[in-house]
Structures are given as C-alpha cells and as structure tokens.
Design a protein around this motif. Sequence first.
Motif, PDB file in Angstrom:
ATOM      1  N   LEU A   1       0.848  -1.191   0.000  1.00  0.00           N
ATOM      2  CA  LEU A   1       0.000   0.000   0.000  1.00  0.00           C
ATOM      3  C   LEU A   1       0.885   1.244   0.000  1.00  0.00           C
ATOM      4  CD1 LEU A   1      -3.050   0.769   0.295  1.00  0.00           C
ATOM      5  CD2 LEU A   1      -2.670   0.811   2.766  1.00  0.00           C
ATOM      6  N   MET A   2       0.629   2.165  -0.942  1.00  0.00           N
ATOM      7  CA  MET A   2       1.412   3.394  -1.074  1.00  0.00           C
ATOM      8  C   MET A   2       0.664   4.605  -0.539  1.00  0.00           C
ATOM      9  SD  MET A   2       2.817   2.930  -4.996  1.00  0.00           S
ATOM     10  CE  MET A   2       3.074   4.709  -5.135  1.00  0.00           C
ATOM     11  N   GLU A   3       1.408   5.705  -0.337  1.00  0.00           N
ATOM     12  CA  GLU A   3       0.839   7.009   0.014  1.00  0.00           C
ATOM     13  C   GLU A   3      -0.032   6.913   1.271  1.00  0.00           C
ATOM     14  OE1 GLU A   3       1.572  10.035  -2.108  1.00  0.00           O
ATOM     15  OE2 GLU A   3       3.085   8.492  -2.222  1.00  0.00           O
ATOM     16  N   ILE A   4       0.621   6.649   2.390  1.00  0.00           N
ATOM     17  CA  ILE A   4      -0.079   6.377   3.639  1.00  0.00           C
ATOM     18  C   ILE A   4      -0.410   7.673   4.380  1.00  0.00           C
ATOM     19  CG2 ILE A   4       0.022   5.100   5.812  1.00  0.00           C
ATOM     20  CD1 ILE A   4       0.034   3.389   3.251  1.00  0.00           C
ATOM     21  N   ARG A   5      -1.618   7.714   4.934  1.00  0.00           N
ATOM     22  CA  ARG A   5      -2.036   8.829   5.778  1.00  0.00           C
ATOM     23  C   ARG A   5      -1.814   8.467   7.246  1.00  0.00           C
ATOM     24  NH1 ARG A   5      -6.534   7.437   2.620  1.00  0.00           N
ATOM     25  NH2 ARG A   5      -6.552   8.500   0.607  1.00  0.00           N
ATOM     26  N   LEU A   6      -1.747   9.481   8.102  1.00  0.00           N
ATOM     27  CA  LEU A   6      -1.545   9.223   9.525  1.00  0.00           C
ATOM     28  C   LEU A   6      -2.671   8.365  10.099  1.00  0.00           C
ATOM     29  CD1 LEU A   6      -0.303  12.730  10.716  1.00  0.00           C
ATOM     30  CD2 LEU A   6       1.063  10.721  10.196  1.00  0.00           C
ATOM     31  N   GLU A   7      -3.890   8.642   9.687  1.00  0.00           N
ATOM     32  CA  GLU A   7      -5.042   7.794  10.018  1.00  0.00           C
ATOM     33  C   GLU A   7      -5.586   7.285   8.683  1.00  0.00           C
ATOM     34  OE1 GLU A   7      -5.777   7.106  13.088  1.00  0.00           O
ATOM     35  OE2 GLU A   7      -4.367   8.559  13.946  1.00  0.00           O
ATOM     36  N   ASP A   8      -5.401   5.999   8.417  1.00  0.00           N
ATOM     37  CA  ASP A   8      -5.677   5.476   7.084  1.00  0.00           C
ATOM     38  C   ASP A   8      -6.663   4.312   7.154  1.00  0.00           C
ATOM     39  OD1 ASP A   8      -5.414   4.345   4.413  1.00  0.00           O
ATOM     40  OD2 ASP A   8      -3.569   5.528   4.247  1.00  0.00           O
ATOM     41  N   ASP A   9      -7.877   4.536   6.624  1.00  0.00           N
ATOM     42  CA  ASP A   9      -8.914   3.504   6.653  1.00  0.00           C
ATOM     43  C   ASP A   9      -8.490   2.245   5.908  1.00  0.00           C
ATOM     44  OD1 ASP A   9     -10.515   5.201   8.094  1.00  0.00           O
ATOM     45  OD2 ASP A   9     -11.664   5.907   6.355  1.00  0.00           O
TER      46      ASP A   9
ATOM     47  N   ILE B   1       4.300   1.421   2.168  1.00  0.00           N
ATOM     48  CA  ILE B   1       5.378   2.360   1.851  1.00  0.00           C
ATOM     49  C   ILE B   1       4.938   3.688   2.441  1.00  0.00           C
ATOM     50  CG2 ILE B   1       6.681   3.513   0.036  1.00  0.00           C
ATOM     51  CD1 ILE B   1       6.265   1.086  -1.730  1.00  0.00           C
ATOM     52  N   GLY B   2       5.523   4.043   3.567  1.00  0.00           N
ATOM     53  CA  GLY B   2       4.996   5.084   4.428  1.00  0.00           C
ATOM     54  C   GLY B   2       4.404   4.416   5.661  1.00  0.00           C
ATOM     55  N   ARG B   3       3.948   5.223   6.623  1.00  0.00           N
ATOM     56  CA  ARG B   3       3.421   4.622   7.846  1.00  0.00           C
ATOM     57  C   ARG B   3       2.363   5.511   8.474  1.00  0.00           C
ATOM     58  NH1 ARG B   3       7.986   7.431   9.050  1.00  0.00           N
ATOM     59  NH2 ARG B   3       8.315   8.243  11.177  1.00  0.00           N
ATOM     60  N   THR B   4       1.491   4.890   9.250  1.00  0.00           N
ATOM     61  CA  THR B   4       0.447   5.626   9.959  1.00  0.00           C
ATOM     62  C   THR B   4       1.030   6.266  11.217  1.00  0.00           C
ATOM     63  OG1 THR B   4      -0.168   3.640  11.190  1.00  0.00           O
ATOM     64  CG2 THR B   4      -1.336   4.042   9.116  1.00  0.00           C
ATOM     65  N   ALA B   5       0.178   6.976  11.958  1.00  0.00           N
ATOM     66  CA  ALA B   5       0.642   7.601  13.194  1.00  0.00           C
ATOM     67  C   ALA B   5       1.081   6.550  14.205  1.00  0.00           C
ATOM     68  CB  ALA B   5      -0.465   8.474  13.783  1.00  0.00           C
ATOM     69  N   ASP B   6       0.437   5.379  14.188  1.00  0.00           N
ATOM     70  CA  ASP B   6       0.813   4.284  15.081  1.00  0.00           C
ATOM     71  C   ASP B   6       1.005   3.018  14.255  1.00  0.00           C
ATOM     72  OD1 ASP B   6       1.274   2.514  17.106  1.00  0.00           O
ATOM     73  OD2 ASP B   6      -0.816   2.417  17.782  1.00  0.00           O
ATOM     74  N   PRO B   7       2.223   2.796  13.748  1.00  0.00           N
ATOM     75  CA  PRO B   7       2.464   1.659  12.865  1.00  0.00           C
ATOM     76  C   PRO B   7       2.987   0.417  13.598  1.00  0.00           C
ATOM     77  CG  PRO B   7       4.367   3.073  12.828  1.00  0.00           C
ATOM     78  CD  PRO B   7       3.408   3.661  13.847  1.00  0.00           C
TER      79      PRO B   7
ATOM     80  N   THR C   1       2.344  -3.121  12.195  1.00  0.00           N
ATOM     81  CA  THR C   1       2.391  -3.267  10.736  1.00  0.00           C
ATOM     82  C   THR C   1       3.842  -3.351  10.263  1.00  0.00           C
ATOM     83  OG1 THR C   1       2.374  -0.863  10.382  1.00  0.00           O
ATOM     84  CG2 THR C   1       0.234  -1.981  10.434  1.00  0.00           C
ATOM     85  N   SER C   2       4.026  -3.849   9.038  1.00  0.00           N
ATOM     86  CA  SER C   2       5.341  -3.845   8.398  1.00  0.00           C
ATOM     87  C   SER C   2       5.378  -2.673   7.420  1.00  0.00           C
ATOM     88  CB  SER C   2       5.579  -5.162   7.641  1.00  0.00           C
ATOM     89  OG  SER C   2       5.703  -6.239   8.544  1.00  0.00           O
ATOM     90  N   TRP C   3       6.405  -1.854   7.512  1.00  0.00           N
ATOM     91  CA  TRP C   3       6.448  -0.652   6.689  1.00  0.00           C
ATOM     92  C   TRP C   3       7.882  -0.258   6.387  1.00  0.00           C
ATOM     93  CZ3 TRP C   3       9.056   3.277   9.172  1.00  0.00           C
ATOM     94  CH2 TRP C   3       9.137   3.194  10.578  1.00  0.00           C
ATOM     95  N   ILE C   4       8.022   0.565   5.352  1.00  0.00           N
ATOM     96  CA  ILE C   4       9.304   1.182   5.019  1.00  0.00           C
ATOM     97  C   ILE C   4       9.022   2.639   4.670  1.00  0.00           C
ATOM     98  CG2 ILE C   4       9.149   0.441   2.586  1.00  0.00           C
ATOM     99  CD1 ILE C   4      12.261   0.171   2.728  1.00  0.00           C
ATOM    100  N   ASP C   5       9.898   3.539   5.122  1.00  0.00           N
ATOM    101  CA  ASP C   5       9.601   4.957   4.951  1.00  0.00           C
ATOM    102  C   ASP C   5      10.894   5.763   4.944  1.00  0.00           C
ATOM    103  OD1 ASP C   5       8.053   7.204   4.619  1.00  0.00           O
ATOM    104  OD2 ASP C   5       7.206   7.213   6.647  1.00  0.00           O
ATOM    105  N   VAL C   6      10.791   6.978   4.468  1.00  0.00           N
ATOM    106  CA  VAL C   6      11.856   7.966   4.569  1.00  0.00           C
ATOM    107  C   VAL C   6      11.610   8.784   5.839  1.00  0.00           C
ATOM    108  CG1 VAL C   6      12.801  10.060   3.514  1.00  0.00           C
ATOM    109  CG2 VAL C   6      12.231   8.098   2.080  1.00  0.00           C
TER     110      VAL C   6
END
Length: 308
Positions: A121-129, A144-150, A153-158
């Motif tokens: 999933l790309m272009e993640i919002r802080l609160e993402d439905d 790719i990106g992460r929520t406010a509380d990740p 979850t498994s994620w990768i981000d800058v």
Amino acid sequence: MNIGEIARRAGVSRSTVSYVLSGKRAVSGPTRQRIQAVIDELGYRPNANARALKEGRTRTIGLVIPPASQRLTDMQLGFVASVVEAAARADLDVLLSPSGGDHDRSFERIVTGRRVDGVILMEIRLEDDRVDRLRQSRLPFVTIGRTADPSDTSWIDVDYQGLIARCVQHLADLGHRRVALLNRSAELVAAGYGPGHRALAGFAEAVTERGLTGVDLCCGDDATAGEEAMSRLLSTHPDVTAVATINEAALPGIQRALAAAKRVVPRDFSVIGVAAAHWAEDFRPPLTAADVPTLEMGAEAVALLLER
C-alpha cells in the motif's frame, strides 16, 4: 495440452507430473528430467487459475496506488517500477489497483476477492482507513509510508521529520535566520498525508531549536504550482533567504521564480530538501538534498511482504 497427456508421454502417473510442477514432493532425478523434457517439447504452461486453486496461492501481489485520475509523480512511478521489478525477480506478478475517490470498490476487490497473496500500500495517511481494512482482513500487507501508530504493521519509509530538521540545521549553520518550508499540496496535508505532517514537525522543531523565523506553505505537485508558491513567498516574505522542500516536482518552478526575482542561488538564496537524485542534479546549481531511494524501498517492501 494437459497433465494427463504429459504423464502418458513420460510414462508416469498424473500425480508424479503434478509433484514435478508444484515441487510439493521429491521426484527422482531421471524421472524429473524425463517429465521436464516432455514439458519442454510440448511447450506446456500450467493454467494460472488452476495452479492457484491447487496451491492455494495466486503468486500475485496487489500494489495499491493513488487514484488513476491523478497524475502520478516521478517518485510514485519510481515505487511502482521498483515493486514490479522486485516482484518479477521473485517470480510474482503485480496487480495494480487505484484507491481513493471513486475506487473504493477496486480496493475492496483486492482485499476480499482472493486475487492476490498480499498487498503493498502506497501514500499512507496518519489515520488510514485502508490500513485498518487490511488489518481486519488478515491479508498480509506492507506499507510504503506509515500511519501515526504503525506498531503492528510492516512498513518502510523515509525519515522526513529527521531529514527536514537536518536541512534547517544546515541552513542555520550557513547563517540563514528566516527560512521557509515548501510542503506538498494543501489537499494532501489536510488528508493527513504522513510525509507532509512529519516534514512540518521536523521544520518547526529545528526552527524553534535554532531560534529562527519560519514560514510554511503548501504547493501542488508540478512546476507551475512551484513557481506560483515561490513567487508568493518572495512577495509576502521578502526577508526569507532559504527554503527547504519535500516537493521535488515543484523544483523547476522554484528555480524559475527565483530567476524572475533575480535571486541568485546560492549567493542570494539557498534551496535544500528531500528529492530524488535526478531532480537534485537538474537544479542549477545542483541541489543540496537527501535522496529518496525508490528502487531500494520498493525492493525492501516486496521482501517484507514475502516474509509476511
């Protein structure tokens, strides 16, 4: 052509051919070679749907991208290309699915339709439905990106917060006292777009720490918007002498606006930010920037999904 014909020509049972194709059980070397020779002679390729039904896997991953009605940025296209290439190396296909706007049904089909073995999933919002929906589905996924509380979850981000803070620190070290942040579009930031919010947090943190005057503004993802935003900044805040940005697509417009205002970089004005290498190299003079390694990030997202 089917498994039965291969078995007949190779002089083995259908189940033995199936074991060679699926790899579920060991088959002796000579028998495997005889079956493979028949397969190569006939040009047989297993039916993908039948194989998926038998194995319980589709060997396909879903890549959820921004709405098709929006022009993808170079960075987004870079992520798509890198995921497709990494998936191909793992002998996986990629099913692209837009989300957002009028595309909720497409995303739901990805989640519930058993079309894919996992989702990126790309272009993640802080609160993402969408992240919440994937959690509920128990379908393996990586963001790719992460929520406010990740945390689960498994994620990768800058690290946009840390990088923009370091950019501001560098500008302060050069002697700048009034600096600006050129963010992504107002619509993205209002929707809770993670990089935009984290960049703003890093900017505010560094400005306060170094006792600077800071101005932040949003900008659309194209050169025209960059030129308009920069012209507006120079007009309303003529004392600003440096800008940090995460909006790489706006860079050509930023350069045009500075040239029109007769601000010479770096003599009169400094520009710094987070941008892919080719954007930084095309700036004149070349931009001081932190790279966005889309190739490595896409490959790591696929590796994480395979682990899941």
